[in-house]
Every structure is written in structure tokens, then in C-alpha cells.
Scaffold this motif. Structure first.
Motif, PDB file in Angstrom:
ATOM      1  N   ASP A  91      32.907  41.123  33.310  1.00 20.57           N
ATOM      2  CA  ASP A  91      34.216  41.345  32.683  1.00 20.57           C
ATOM      3  C   ASP A  91      35.390  40.943  33.573  1.00 20.57           C
ATOM      4  O   ASP A  91      36.448  40.575  33.080  1.00 20.57           O
ATOM      5  CB  ASP A  91      34.370  42.816  32.274  1.00 20.57           C
ATOM      6  CG  ASP A  91      34.356  42.972  30.758  1.00 20.57           C
ATOM      7  OD1 ASP A  91      34.717  42.024  30.047  1.00 20.57           O
ATOM      8  OD2 ASP A  91      33.972  44.061  30.296  1.00 20.57           O
ATOM      9  N   PHE A  92      35.208  41.032  34.886  1.00 21.64           N
ATOM     10  CA  PHE A  92      36.298  40.643  35.796  1.00 21.64           C
ATOM     11  C   PHE A  92      36.281  39.148  36.101  1.00 21.64           C
ATOM     12  O   PHE A  92      37.325  38.537  36.326  1.00 21.64           O
ATOM     13  CB  PHE A  92      36.192  41.395  37.139  1.00 21.64           C
ATOM     14  CG  PHE A  92      36.512  42.862  37.055  1.00 21.64           C
ATOM     15  CD1 PHE A  92      37.691  43.311  36.481  1.00 21.64           C
ATOM     16  CD2 PHE A  92      35.640  43.802  37.571  1.00 21.64           C
ATOM     17  CE1 PHE A  92      37.991  44.662  36.416  1.00 21.64           C
ATOM     18  CE2 PHE A  92      35.927  45.164  37.508  1.00 21.64           C
ATOM     19  CZ  PHE A  92      37.110  45.586  36.926  1.00 21.64           C
ATOM     20  N   VAL A  93      35.074  38.568  36.167  1.00 20.51           N
ATOM     21  CA  VAL A  93      34.895  37.272  36.824  1.00 20.51           C
ATOM     22  C   VAL A  93      34.617  36.123  35.848  1.00 20.51           C
ATOM     23  O   VAL A  93      34.932  34.970  36.141  1.00 20.51           O
ATOM     24  CB  VAL A  93      33.731  37.391  37.838  1.00 20.51           C
ATOM     25  CG1 VAL A  93      33.390  36.069  38.473  1.00 20.51           C
ATOM     26  CG2 VAL A  93      34.077  38.409  38.928  1.00 20.51           C
TER      27      VAL A  93
ATOM     28  N   GLY B  42      36.304  54.974  39.825  1.00 21.06           N
ATOM     29  CA  GLY B  42      37.625  54.713  40.397  1.00 21.06           C
ATOM     30  C   GLY B  42      37.692  53.344  41.036  1.00 21.06           C
ATOM     31  O   GLY B  42      36.789  52.516  40.890  1.00 21.06           O
ATOM     32  N   LYS B  43      38.737  53.146  41.763  1.00 28.27           N
ATOM     33  CA  LYS B  43      38.894  51.889  42.482  1.00 28.27           C
ATOM     34  C   LYS B  43      38.105  51.940  43.795  1.00 28.27           C
ATOM     35  O   LYS B  43      37.496  50.954  44.186  1.00 28.27           O
ATOM     36  CB  LYS B  43      40.380  51.613  42.774  1.00 28.27           C
ATOM     37  CG  LYS B  43      41.272  51.590  41.529  1.00 28.27           C
ATOM     38  CD  LYS B  43      40.791  50.602  40.490  1.00 28.27           C
ATOM     39  CE  LYS B  43      41.718  50.564  39.281  1.00 28.27           C
ATOM     40  NZ  LYS B  43      41.085  49.848  38.142  1.00 28.27           N
ATOM     41  N   GLY B  44      38.122  53.056  44.480  1.00 29.97           N
ATOM     42  CA  GLY B  44      37.371  53.216  45.717  1.00 29.97           C
ATOM     43  C   GLY B  44      35.909  53.519  45.427  1.00 29.97           C
ATOM     44  O   GLY B  44      35.584  54.276  44.509  1.00 29.97           O
TER      45      GLY B  44
ATOM     46  N   GLY C 180      33.832  40.986  47.474  1.00 34.42           N
ATOM     47  CA  GLY C 180      33.981  41.268  46.056  1.00 34.42           C
ATOM     48  C   GLY C 180      35.413  41.197  45.576  1.00 34.42           C
ATOM     49  O   GLY C 180      36.281  40.610  46.219  1.00 34.42           O
ATOM     50  N   VAL C 181      35.660  41.819  44.430  1.00 37.90           N
ATOM     51  CA  VAL C 181      36.984  41.714  43.799  1.00 37.90           C
ATOM     52  C   VAL C 181      37.468  43.093  43.366  1.00 37.90           C
ATOM     53  O   VAL C 181      36.686  43.979  43.078  1.00 37.90           O
ATOM     54  CB  VAL C 181      36.910  40.788  42.576  1.00 37.90           C
ATOM     55  CG1 VAL C 181      36.560  39.387  43.002  1.00 37.90           C
ATOM     56  CG2 VAL C 181      35.940  41.278  41.501  1.00 37.90           C
ATOM     57  N   THR C 182      38.794  43.220  43.268  1.00 40.25           N
ATOM     58  CA  THR C 182      39.780  42.287  43.769  1.00 40.25           C
ATOM     59  C   THR C 182      40.238  42.769  45.156  1.00 40.25           C
ATOM     60  O   THR C 182      40.173  43.951  45.459  1.00 40.25           O
ATOM     61  CB  THR C 182      41.025  42.195  42.848  1.00 40.25           C
ATOM     62  OG1 THR C 182      41.644  43.483  42.751  1.00 40.25           O
ATOM     63  CG2 THR C 182      40.645  41.733  41.459  1.00 40.25           C
TER      64      THR C 182
ATOM     65  N   ARG D  10      29.808  48.712  40.695  1.00 36.78           N
ATOM     66  CA  ARG D  10      30.360  48.303  39.395  1.00 36.78           C
ATOM     67  C   ARG D  10      31.413  49.332  39.008  1.00 36.78           C
ATOM     68  O   ARG D  10      31.126  50.544  39.022  1.00 36.78           O
ATOM     69  CB  ARG D  10      29.277  48.295  38.304  1.00 36.78           C
ATOM     70  CG  ARG D  10      28.117  47.379  38.582  1.00 36.78           C
ATOM     71  CD  ARG D  10      27.129  47.310  37.434  1.00 36.78           C
ATOM     72  NE  ARG D  10      26.466  48.591  37.159  1.00 36.78           N
ATOM     73  CZ  ARG D  10      25.364  48.727  36.443  1.00 36.78           C
ATOM     74  NH1 ARG D  10      24.789  47.649  35.891  1.00 36.78           N
ATOM     75  NH2 ARG D  10      24.822  49.907  36.230  1.00 36.78           N
ATOM     76  N   GLU D  11      32.589  48.858  38.651  1.00 34.64           N
ATOM     77  CA  GLU D  11      33.602  49.784  38.134  1.00 34.64           C
ATOM     78  C   GLU D  11      33.323  50.014  36.651  1.00 34.64           C
ATOM     79  O   GLU D  11      33.135  49.058  35.885  1.00 34.64           O
ATOM     80  CB  GLU D  11      35.013  49.202  38.305  1.00 34.64           C
ATOM     81  CG  GLU D  11      36.090  50.172  37.786  1.00 34.64           C
ATOM     82  CD  GLU D  11      37.517  49.699  38.053  1.00 34.64           C
ATOM     83  OE1 GLU D  11      37.710  48.715  38.790  1.00 34.64           O
ATOM     84  OE2 GLU D  11      38.431  50.347  37.492  1.00 34.64           O
ATOM     85  N   GLY D  12      33.309  51.272  36.238  1.00 31.60           N
ATOM     86  CA  GLY D  12      33.069  51.532  34.821  1.00 31.60           C
ATOM     87  C   GLY D  12      32.908  53.013  34.536  1.00 31.60           C
ATOM     88  O   GLY D  12      32.983  53.858  35.444  1.00 31.60           O
TER      89      GLY D  12
HETATM   90  C1  C5J Z   1      40.612  46.255  39.242  1.00 34.96           C
HETATM   91  C2  C5J Z   1      38.837  45.951  40.802  1.00 34.96           C
HETATM   92  N1  C5J Z   1      41.370  45.295  39.776  1.00 34.96           N
HETATM   93  N2  C5J Z   1      37.518  45.865  40.875  1.00 34.96           N
HETATM   94  N3  C5J Z   1      39.348  46.468  39.669  1.00 34.96           N
HETATM   95  O1  C5J Z   1      41.043  46.917  38.327  1.00 34.96           O
HETATM   96  O2  C5J Z   1      39.547  45.544  41.702  1.00 34.96           O
END
Ligand code: C5J
Length: 233
Positions: A28-30, A131-133, A156-158, A71-73
Motif C-alpha cells: 500500500d505504501f510502495v 503506530g508509527k514507532g 524502510g519507509v518512510t 507492517r503498519e496496520g
Molecule cells: C506513514 C510510514 N508515513 N510507514 N507510515 O504513514 O512511514
């Protein structure tokens, strides 16, 4: 111990106490057609980090370095999502809505998964973070302690969001962070550059900055048991 040229000064890598941490390389990010692009970002800004990360991941696996992915989610019922995060940005699409690759940032949806080029293999923990962290509300603290990890190679990102937040969290927990400039990326190149400078500024206030070629060379070099001493003249 292996020396990695870095800013603000050389990083003394201890491979048996170090881990590669790859942050949120999710479809979803990349990927084109994902959430990142749907909300107006140019994902080509992130995709440049993929080839060096592929090479670094291969070298890490070959050398036996411990590898972790995040994974952020959020859970499908959104019980781990703060309302403040859900409504942030007042965008047409938000977390939990149906997006180009399934429900946005929801565990189990296609867009939430890690890109195929960097897919985890058996033995590599995947940390789902709300979260972000990467330390907030996750098992990462226990994983790091359980494996005796004292150093993180962070990719990784971002760069300025989840990478930076994680590096700051790790730094406050006494973990040394080496951020790899070509293996991190931002939708905003100027944020990427500034975020890296912020890590290494003031004598390395949050950590060190290097690149994939330097780490790969160090991983392939003979291990030093003691710091190198100059030859007598
Ligand atoms: C953001 C991330 N930018 N993985 N997530 O929302 O940096």
C-alpha cells in the motif's frame, strides 16, 4: 566486530548482537495503485530503495544476521486504532476504508502485506504495529531482549515518519541504530535528506547513517575480535 564507515563516525558492527529491521515495505505504501498513490503521493520516490534493500537483505541472510520486518496496520475491527489517527487529514479515504488493494492498512488485506521482492522467509519475525514507532504496542521490546540485540540496522519507509520514530524509540532504549540512506525513502526527497541529517547531527544524537554497500562490505569482511591497530612503522 566489523567497522562500517558512517556518519558522524565509524559504526562498530557486532553481527551477533545486531539485527536488520525493515520498516513497512508494504504494497500500500510502495506499489503503484496502492493507498500511497491513491492519496496523491509519487511512489517512485520510494521504489528506489528496493534494489539496494534486496541486495542488503540477501547479504544479511547469507551472513546469518537476524532479520525482522514491520507492517503498519490495524485489526479488522479497528480496536487498536485511535480515533485521532483514523480521522487525521480529513481525506476522502482513510484507514479501514475499501482501497485499491483491499481495506486500507488492515491486517490480512493485500495492500497491507510486504512487497514480494522483500518477502520475509521462515524465522524472520513480522511485527504488526498500530503506530508509527515499531516499539509502540508490539512485541519488539521482547524480541530484542530475547535475542540479545544491541544494534539495529534500520531500513524502510518512510524516512521521516516510521523510520525516524522507531530510531528515536530504540535510541531511548539504549539500542544503537545505523540508518541506511539508500535503503530508506520518503515521498518527499527533502524530508529524506533532512531526516538522515537529523539522525547523525550533534555527534549522532539518534544514531549513525551509512549505506548498503558499506554494510554489505562489512558483513563480507573478516571479523575483528579487537579494534584494528595501525602497523608499526
Ligand atoms: C506513514 C510510514 N508515513 N510507514 N507510515 O504513514 O512511514
Amino acid at each position: 566486530m566489523r567497522t562500517v564507515p558512517a556518519k558522524p563516525y565509524d559504526f562498530e558492527l557486532k553481527p551477533d548482537k545486531a539485527a536488520l529491521l525493515i520498516i513497512d515495505m508494504q504494497r500500500d505504501f510502495v506499489e503503484p495503485g496502492g493507498f500511497g498513490e491513491a492519496i496523491g503521493n509519487d511512489v517512485s520516490q520510494l521504489r528506489g530503495s528496493i534494489p539496494p534493500l534486496i541486495a542488503l537483505l540477501a547479504a544479511a541472510r547469507q551472513s546469518g544476521l537476524f532479520v525482522m520486518h514491520t507492517r503498519e496496520g490495524h485489526k479488522p475491527d479497528l480496536s487498536d486504532l485511535h480515533e485521532t489517527k483514523r480521522v487525521r487529514g480529513k481525506a476522502d479515504m482513510t484507514i479501514g476504508d475499501e482501497g485499491p488493494m483491499g481495506r486500507i492498512l488492515i491486517i490480512g488485506e493485500p495492500g497491507h502485506d510486504i512487497i514480494p521482492e522483500l518477502y520475509p522467509i521462515a524465522g524472520e519475525p513480522v511485527i504488526d504495529k498500530p503506530g508509527k514507532g515499531a516499539f509502540y504496542n508490539t512485541e519488539l521490546t521482547d524480541l530484542v531482549a530475547g535475542h540479545g540485540i544491541e544494534q539495529l540496522l534500520v531500513c524502510g519507509v518512510t524516512t521521516e515518519v516510521c523510520v525516524h520514530t522507531t530510531v528515536r524509540e530504540a535510541n531511548d532504549r539504549g539500542i544503537e541504530c545505523l540508518v541506511l540512506s539508500d535503503c530508506t525513502a520518503s515521498y518527499f526527497p527533502e524530508f529524506h535528506e533532512t531526516a538522515l541529517r537529523m539522525v547523525a547531527a550533534q555527534g549522532g544524537i539518534f544514531g549513525w547513517v551509512s549505506d548498503s554497500a558499506s554494510v554489505i562490505a562489512a558483513l563480507k569482511s573478516p571479523e575483528l575480535t579487537e579494534p584494528a591497530v595501525p602497523a608499526a612503522s
